[in-house]
Design a protein around this motif. Structure first.
Motif, PDB file in Angstrom:
ATOM      1  N   ALA A   6       0.855  -1.185   0.000  1.00  0.00           N
ATOM      2  CA  ALA A   6       0.000   0.000   0.000  1.00  0.00           C
ATOM      3  C   ALA A   6       0.890   1.235   0.000  1.00  0.00           C
ATOM      4  O   ALA A   6       2.020   1.190   0.503  1.00  0.00           O
ATOM      5  N   GLN A   7       0.380   2.315  -0.561  1.00  0.00           N
ATOM      6  CA  GLN A   7       1.130   3.574  -0.618  1.00  0.00           C
ATOM      7  C   GLN A   7       0.267   4.723  -0.127  1.00  0.00           C
ATOM      8  O   GLN A   7      -0.945   4.729  -0.344  1.00  0.00           O
ATOM      9  N   GLN A   8       0.926   5.683   0.498  1.00  0.00           N
ATOM     10  CA  GLN A   8       0.286   6.925   0.921  1.00  0.00           C
ATOM     11  C   GLN A   8       1.323   8.024   0.872  1.00  0.00           C
ATOM     12  O   GLN A   8       2.497   7.790   1.180  1.00  0.00           O
ATOM     13  N   THR A   9       0.882   9.217   0.513  1.00  0.00           N
ATOM     14  CA  THR A   9       1.748  10.388   0.633  1.00  0.00           C
ATOM     15  C   THR A   9       1.473  11.006   1.991  1.00  0.00           C
ATOM     16  O   THR A   9       0.321  11.268   2.348  1.00  0.00           O
ATOM     17  N   MET A  10       2.539  11.196   2.762  1.00  0.00           N
ATOM     18  CA  MET A  10       2.433  11.708   4.130  1.00  0.00           C
ATOM     19  C   MET A  10       3.017  13.117   4.200  1.00  0.00           C
ATOM     20  O   MET A  10       4.035  13.400   3.564  1.00  0.00           O
ATOM     21  N   ALA A  11       2.405  13.965   4.997  1.00  0.00           N
ATOM     22  CA  ALA A  11       2.872  15.338   5.185  1.00  0.00           C
ATOM     23  C   ALA A  11       3.981  15.349   6.244  1.00  0.00           C
ATOM     24  O   ALA A  11       3.798  15.832   7.358  1.00  0.00           O
ATOM     25  N   CYS A  12       5.123  14.766   5.878  1.00  0.00           N
ATOM     26  CA  CYS A  12       6.285  14.726   6.763  1.00  0.00           C
ATOM     27  C   CYS A  12       7.510  14.422   5.914  1.00  0.00           C
ATOM     28  O   CYS A  12       7.384  14.090   4.736  1.00  0.00           O
ATOM     29  N   SER A  13       8.673  14.492   6.528  1.00  0.00           N
ATOM     30  CA  SER A  13       9.899  14.130   5.814  1.00  0.00           C
ATOM     31  C   SER A  13      10.088  12.614   5.887  1.00  0.00           C
ATOM     32  O   SER A  13       9.522  11.956   6.758  1.00  0.00           O
ATOM     33  N   PRO A  14      10.917  12.047   4.977  1.00  0.00           N
ATOM     34  CA  PRO A  14      11.217  10.617   5.097  1.00  0.00           C
ATOM     35  C   PRO A  14      11.787  10.269   6.475  1.00  0.00           C
ATOM     36  O   PRO A  14      11.415   9.248   7.069  1.00  0.00           O
ATOM     37  N   GLU A  15      12.650  11.122   6.992  1.00  0.00           N
ATOM     38  CA  GLU A  15      13.270  10.853   8.298  1.00  0.00           C
ATOM     39  C   GLU A  15      12.222  10.777   9.408  1.00  0.00           C
ATOM     40  O   GLU A  15      12.303   9.902  10.286  1.00  0.00           O
ATOM     41  N   GLU A  16      11.230  11.683   9.376  1.00  0.00           N
ATOM     42  CA  GLU A  16      10.176  11.667  10.404  1.00  0.00           C
ATOM     43  C   GLU A  16       9.369  10.375  10.334  1.00  0.00           C
ATOM     44  O   GLU A  16       9.087   9.753  11.358  1.00  0.00           O
ATOM     45  N   PHE A  17       8.993   9.955   9.123  1.00  0.00           N
ATOM     46  CA  PHE A  17       8.197   8.737   9.014  1.00  0.00           C
ATOM     47  C   PHE A  17       9.013   7.522   9.431  1.00  0.00           C
ATOM     48  O   PHE A  17       8.520   6.643  10.142  1.00  0.00           O
ATOM     49  N   LEU A  18      10.265   7.442   8.988  1.00  0.00           N
ATOM     50  CA  LEU A  18      11.085   6.278   9.314  1.00  0.00           C
ATOM     51  C   LEU A  18      11.347   6.181  10.811  1.00  0.00           C
ATOM     52  O   LEU A  18      11.387   5.082  11.371  1.00  0.00           O
ATOM     53  N   GLU A  19      11.488   7.314  11.478  1.00  0.00           N
ATOM     54  CA  GLU A  19      11.660   7.294  12.934  1.00  0.00           C
ATOM     55  C   GLU A  19      10.389   6.771  13.598  1.00  0.00           C
ATOM     56  O   GLU A  19      10.452   6.013  14.574  1.00  0.00           O
ATOM     57  N   CYS A 102      10.578   5.111   1.716  1.00  0.00           N
ATOM     58  CA  CYS A 102      10.181   6.515   1.646  1.00  0.00           C
ATOM     59  C   CYS A 102      10.867   7.220   0.476  1.00  0.00           C
ATOM     60  O   CYS A 102      12.075   7.081   0.290  1.00  0.00           O
ATOM     61  N   GLU A 103      10.057   7.957  -0.284  1.00  0.00           N
ATOM     62  CA  GLU A 103      10.572   8.768  -1.386  1.00  0.00           C
ATOM     63  C   GLU A 103      10.053  10.177  -1.204  1.00  0.00           C
ATOM     64  O   GLU A 103       8.836  10.392  -1.167  1.00  0.00           O
ATOM     65  N   PRO A 104      10.970  11.166  -1.098  1.00  0.00           N
ATOM     66  CA  PRO A 104      10.504  12.542  -0.949  1.00  0.00           C
ATOM     67  C   PRO A 104       9.778  12.996  -2.217  1.00  0.00           C
ATOM     68  O   PRO A 104      10.144  12.613  -3.323  1.00  0.00           O
ATOM     69  N   GLY A 105       8.740  13.803  -2.033  1.00  0.00           N
ATOM     70  CA  GLY A 105       7.979  14.316  -3.167  1.00  0.00           C
ATOM     71  C   GLY A 105       7.553  15.747  -2.921  1.00  0.00           C
ATOM     72  O   GLY A 105       7.900  16.345  -1.903  1.00  0.00           O
ATOM     73  N   GLU A 106       6.780  16.287  -3.863  1.00  0.00           N
ATOM     74  CA  GLU A 106       6.335  17.685  -3.768  1.00  0.00           C
ATOM     75  C   GLU A 106       5.458  17.931  -2.547  1.00  0.00           C
ATOM     76  O   GLU A 106       5.552  18.960  -1.907  1.00  0.00           O
ATOM     77  N   ASN A 107       4.573  16.999  -2.247  1.00  0.00           N
ATOM     78  CA  ASN A 107       3.598  17.206  -1.181  1.00  0.00           C
ATOM     79  C   ASN A 107       3.921  16.415   0.080  1.00  0.00           C
ATOM     80  O   ASN A 107       3.032  16.118   0.862  1.00  0.00           O
ATOM     81  N   GLY A 108       5.166  16.038   0.261  1.00  0.00           N
ATOM     82  CA  GLY A 108       5.554  15.263   1.440  1.00  0.00           C
ATOM     83  C   GLY A 108       6.371  14.055   1.041  1.00  0.00           C
ATOM     84  O   GLY A 108       7.220  14.122   0.158  1.00  0.00           O
ATOM     85  N   THR A 109       6.077  12.941   1.670  1.00  0.00           N
ATOM     86  CA  THR A 109       6.829  11.707   1.457  1.00  0.00           C
ATOM     87  C   THR A 109       5.892  10.606   0.991  1.00  0.00           C
ATOM     88  O   THR A 109       4.874  10.347   1.641  1.00  0.00           O
ATOM     89  N   LEU A 110       6.251   9.962  -0.119  1.00  0.00           N
ATOM     90  CA  LEU A 110       5.506   8.795  -0.566  1.00  0.00           C
ATOM     91  C   LEU A 110       6.042   7.595   0.203  1.00  0.00           C
ATOM     92  O   LEU A 110       7.228   7.264   0.100  1.00  0.00           O
ATOM     93  N   VAL A 111       5.167   6.967   1.002  1.00  0.00           N
ATOM     94  CA  VAL A 111       5.543   5.802   1.799  1.00  0.00           C
ATOM     95  C   VAL A 111       4.930   4.572   1.143  1.00  0.00           C
ATOM     96  O   VAL A 111       3.725   4.521   0.906  1.00  0.00           O
ATOM     97  N   THR A 112       5.777   3.593   0.838  1.00  0.00           N
ATOM     98  CA  THR A 112       5.315   2.307   0.322  1.00  0.00           C
ATOM     99  C   THR A 112       5.527   1.275   1.412  1.00  0.00           C
ATOM    100  O   THR A 112       6.649   1.046   1.846  1.00  0.00           O
ATOM    101  N   ARG A 113       4.417   0.684   1.845  1.00  0.00           N
ATOM    102  CA  ARG A 113       4.434  -0.329   2.902  1.00  0.00           C
ATOM    103  C   ARG A 113       4.230  -1.687   2.240  1.00  0.00           C
ATOM    104  O   ARG A 113       3.266  -1.892   1.504  1.00  0.00           O
ATOM    105  N   THR A 114       5.140  -2.606   2.464  1.00  0.00           N
ATOM    106  CA  THR A 114       5.051  -3.945   1.887  1.00  0.00           C
ATOM    107  C   THR A 114       5.201  -4.972   2.999  1.00  0.00           C
ATOM    108  O   THR A 114       6.002  -4.784   3.916  1.00  0.00           O
ATOM    109  N   MET A 115       4.439  -6.040   2.891  1.00  0.00           N
ATOM    110  CA  MET A 115       4.572  -7.160   3.820  1.00  0.00           C
ATOM    111  C   MET A 115       4.420  -8.443   3.028  1.00  0.00           C
ATOM    112  O   MET A 115       3.497  -8.565   2.209  1.00  0.00           O
ATOM    113  N   ALA A 116       5.329  -9.389   3.242  1.00  0.00           N
ATOM    114  CA  ALA A 116       5.292 -10.672   2.523  1.00  0.00           C
ATOM    115  C   ALA A 116       5.537 -11.807   3.506  1.00  0.00           C
ATOM    116  O   ALA A 116       6.384 -11.698   4.393  1.00  0.00           O
TER     117      ALA A 116
END
Length: 157
Positions: A6-19, A102-116
């Motif tokens: 699943a993917q979502q664009t989050m209003a934060c930096s990659p570092e904030e989401f990863l923390e 996490c990939e930085p983008g114009e409107n925040g960070t695109l987060v791709t969550r994968t589980m296998a």
């Protein structure tokens, strides 16, 4: 193997989401697959935690698991079973990999969550159909809840 993404664009930096993802006790607030913790140990870019997992659609309680998350700063967190000798039973039952990329983008960070999960052949016939039905929706809900959590916290600052 059953995989959900699943993917979502989050209003934060990659570092904030990863923390947030590395703070497993806080992340458990948005992920119902993470049950009660026995302990959490963080050392730099690695976190290990012993907990009782819950897989969507499968009855519980599940045996306790020791998992680990490895941070690649600014880019991703990879989560899986802690290496042997930890979680011997889980290593016999399945291979498990999850990630937050996490990939930085114009409107925040695109987060791709994968589980296998690759279940051992003896149980695959039973478990795979349940996970195929339930895991994708669970991952979608988790990432939406993570977005709401992150954006609620950033609006307070």
């Amino acid at each position: 193997m059953v995989e959900a993404r699943a993917q979502q664009t989050m209003a934060c930096s990659p570092e904030e989401f990863l923390e947030f993802a590395m703070d497993v006790e806080r992340y458990a607030e948005v992920d119902d697959k993470i049950g009660r913790f026995d302990w959490v140990r963080r050392d730099g870019n690695r976190v290990e935690f012993k907990f009782r997992p819950a897989m969507p659609g499968l009855p519980g309680p599940a045996p306790k698991m020791i998992a680990q998350g490895i941070l690649t700063p600014g880019k991703r967190v990879d989560v899986g079973l802690a290496p042997l000798p930890d979680s011997k039973l889980w290593h016999r039952l399945m291979k498990f990999d999850a990630s937050f990329v996490c990939e930085p983008g114009e409107n925040g960070t695109l987060v791709t969550r994968t589980m296998a999960a690759e279940i051992t052949p003896a149980l695959r016939w039973l478990v795979d159909p349940i996970l195929r039905r339930n895991l994708p929706g669970n991952i979608e809900t988790e990432i939406r809840q993570a977005k709401a959590y992150i954006e609620r916290r950033s609006s307070r600052h």
